[in-house]
Design a protein around this motif. Structure first.
Motif, mmCIF file in Angstrom:
data_model
loop_
_atom_site.group_PDB
_atom_site.id
_atom_site.type_symbol
_atom_site.label_atom_id
_atom_site.label_comp_id
_atom_site.label_asym_id
_atom_site.label_seq_id
_atom_site.Cartn_x
_atom_site.Cartn_y
_atom_site.Cartn_z
ATOM 1 N N LEU A 25 35.983 -1.133 -78.653
ATOM 2 C CA LEU A 25 35.909 -0.075 -79.664
ATOM 3 C C LEU A 25 37.098 -0.188 -80.605
ATOM 4 O O LEU A 25 38.232 -0.406 -80.149
ATOM 5 C CB LEU A 25 35.988 1.294 -78.994
ATOM 6 N N ALA A 26 36.844 0.012 -81.895
ATOM 7 C CA ALA A 26 37.959 0.082 -82.846
ATOM 8 C C ALA A 26 38.717 1.382 -82.589
ATOM 9 O O ALA A 26 38.110 2.409 -82.266
ATOM 10 C CB ALA A 26 37.424 0.058 -84.267
ATOM 11 N N ALA A 27 40.045 1.324 -82.753
ATOM 12 C CA ALA A 27 40.850 2.533 -82.512
ATOM 13 C C ALA A 27 40.339 3.698 -83.342
ATOM 14 O O ALA A 27 40.348 4.846 -82.899
ATOM 15 C CB ALA A 27 42.315 2.242 -82.839
ATOM 16 N N GLU A 28 39.871 3.401 -84.538
ATOM 17 C CA GLU A 28 39.425 4.486 -85.423
ATOM 18 C C GLU A 28 38.205 5.227 -84.870
ATOM 19 O O GLU A 28 37.965 6.376 -85.217
ATOM 20 C CB GLU A 28 39.125 3.921 -86.809
ATOM 21 N N ASP A 29 37.438 4.555 -84.009
ATOM 22 C CA ASP A 29 36.253 5.216 -83.425
ATOM 23 C C ASP A 29 36.561 5.824 -82.064
ATOM 24 O O ASP A 29 35.671 6.372 -81.414
ATOM 25 C CB ASP A 29 35.117 4.186 -83.245
ATOM 26 N N PHE A 30 37.792 5.680 -81.606
ATOM 27 C CA PHE A 30 38.105 6.044 -80.232
ATOM 28 C C PHE A 30 38.551 7.497 -80.068
ATOM 29 O O PHE A 30 38.176 8.168 -79.120
ATOM 30 C CB PHE A 30 39.196 5.102 -79.703
ATOM 31 N N PHE A 31 39.360 7.987 -81.004
ATOM 32 C CA PHE A 31 39.923 9.336 -80.855
ATOM 33 C C PHE A 31 38.967 10.352 -81.456
ATOM 34 O O PHE A 31 38.656 10.312 -82.642
ATOM 35 C CB PHE A 31 41.294 9.414 -81.533
ATOM 36 N N LEU A 32 38.508 11.282 -80.616
ATOM 37 C CA LEU A 32 37.495 12.233 -81.080
ATOM 38 C C LEU A 32 38.067 13.626 -81.309
ATOM 39 O O LEU A 32 37.533 14.407 -82.098
ATOM 40 C CB LEU A 32 36.350 12.319 -80.063
ATOM 41 N N GLY A 33 39.147 13.965 -80.612
ATOM 42 C CA GLY A 33 39.725 15.308 -80.747
ATOM 43 C C GLY A 33 40.864 15.452 -79.765
ATOM 44 O O GLY A 33 41.240 14.491 -79.096
ATOM 45 N N PRO A 34 41.436 16.670 -79.642
ATOM 46 C CA PRO A 34 42.562 16.837 -78.731
ATOM 47 C C PRO A 34 42.158 16.506 -77.297
ATOM 48 O O PRO A 34 41.170 17.054 -76.794
ATOM 49 C CB PRO A 34 42.943 18.317 -78.862
ATOM 50 N N LEU A 35 42.861 15.590 -76.667
ATOM 51 C CA LEU A 35 42.605 15.165 -75.284
ATOM 52 C C LEU A 35 41.179 14.642 -75.095
ATOM 53 O O LEU A 35 40.643 14.671 -73.987
ATOM 54 C CB LEU A 35 42.878 16.310 -74.288
ATOM 55 N N THR A 36 40.569 14.169 -76.143
ATOM 56 C CA THR A 36 39.170 13.702 -76.077
ATOM 57 C C THR A 36 39.019 12.359 -76.780
ATOM 58 O O THR A 36 39.418 12.214 -77.944
ATOM 59 C CB THR A 36 38.228 14.722 -76.757
#
Ligand SMILES: Cc1cc2nc3c(=O)[nH]c(=O)nc-3n(C[C@H](O)[C@H](O)[C@H](O)COP(=O)(O)OP(=O)(O)OC[C@H]3O[C@@H](n4cnc5c(N)ncnc54)[C@H](O)[C@@H]3O)c2cc1C
Length: 292
Positions: free
Chosen positions: A147-158
């Motif tokens: 996964l690209a880092a940009e697609d990895f972080f969805l929200g706080p602690l998520t």
């Protein structure tokens, strides 16, 4: 505080760890450095019945170069990244980031993988991995995916990790010649976490124009993000202080800045503008060869 009681296993292989994780589902938690998970357990905000310690699995830790990529095992500690000669030479943004994480104890135990998975909105690694256009490799019952880092972080602690997956490695491109980088943050005095942190990486051409750029922000809003508008304004242009300042002034546009006891939303937006400008100027100076 003392955590609730739990069972503990330390598998010797990745397959064994994945089987245990799949078998115990939400009752199990993976353990890396323990510097985010154990505080949560002590506060009883996390009460896993089983801890699966990843530290005995060979190959999950370490730094190597594979062609034009730096490959970092998920269990590599902040200190290993701070002190690695390979990282200092081929991806200095990572050592610049690692050295301002927490204190010596945190850097000795905490891992880059644990930090990325925990996804604290004020953690330092996400900004750097976003700026470097990094890639995360996850192993799970369905195999390996990237996964690209940009697609990895969805929200706080998520994040986008699936419950039965394990992060195995992080890949970032080697920084070739005429690249510069900087990571700047305003740190909370007690923990060192970023009130706002900005990672800038860029490459300049022979004519002094910006050929490529990545700017990652942490702490400003509920999830770390890449400042695409700033990057677009600078890519292809000469990096004059005036243009850098003008592009940085837009960094908080469209974001919803966090507000808490450490800083107001206005102050966070102000910090984001100032640190974006300073980080890009420092990166540009280094790319020019005056301060490698
Ligand atoms: C006093 C203190 C100060 C700190 N200051 C800072 C700071 O200035 N900046 C900063 O960025 N951070 C800071 N941290 C957080 C620190 O960097 C942690 O080490 C990091 O957030 C988590 O890494 P860990 O290896 O300890 O993970 P753990 O606590 O072991 O795990 C964290 C989470 O990730 C999961 N996990 C771990 N590894 C994997 C894997 N390979 N695959 C899938 N899931 C996994 C765990 O199940 C858990 O949910 C601080 C922590 C403390 C205690």
């Amino acid at each position: 505080m003392i955590p609730a009681s739990f069972d503990y296993i330390a598998p010797a292989t990745l397959d064994e760890a994945m089987r245990a994780l799949a078998a115990h589902g939400e009752e199990a938690k993976l353990l890396a450095g323990g510097h985010s998970l154990l505080p949560l357990m002590k506060l009883r905000l996390a009460n896993p019945k089983l801890l699966i310690d990843l530290s005995r699995i060979p190959g999950l830790s370490g730094i190597s170069q594979q062609n034009d990529k730096i490959v970092i095992g998920a269990l590599t500690t902040h200190y290993q990244l701070e002190s690695s000669p390979l990282i200092k030479k081929l991806s200095p943004l990572l050592s610049q980031t690692a050295r301002v994480i927490g204190d010596v104890q945190v850097r000795n135990r905490g891992t880059i993988g644990g930090s990325l998975i925990h996804a604290d909105p004020c953690a330092d690694w996400p900004a750097a991995i976003l700026a470097l256009n990094g890639e995360l490799r996850l192993s799970g019952p369905k195999g390996l995916r990237s996964l690209a880092a940009e697609d990895f972080f969805l929200g706080p602690l998520t994040t986008a990790i699936e419950p039965a997956e394990i992060l195995t490695e992080i890949r970032v491109p080697v920084s070739p010649r005429r690249c510069g980088s900087a990571y700047l943050k305003m740190a909370q005095q007690a923990s060192g976490f970023a009130i706002v942190g900005v990672a800038a990486w860029l490459r300049v051409g022979r004519q002094g124009r910006c050929e490529d750029i990545g700017v990652g922000l942490t702490g400003l809003s509920a999830k770390p993000f890449r400042a695409r508008a700033v990057e677009e304004r600078l890519r292809g242009n000469k990096l004059t202080p005036k243009l850098i300042e003008a592009s940085a002034s837009e960094v908080a546009a469209g974001s919803d800045p966090l507000e808490d006891l450490h800083a107001s939303a206005e102050y966070r937006a102000h910090l984001a503008r100032v640190f974006t400008s300073r980080a890009i100027q420092e990166a540009a100076r280094k790319a020019g060869g005056r301060n490698p």
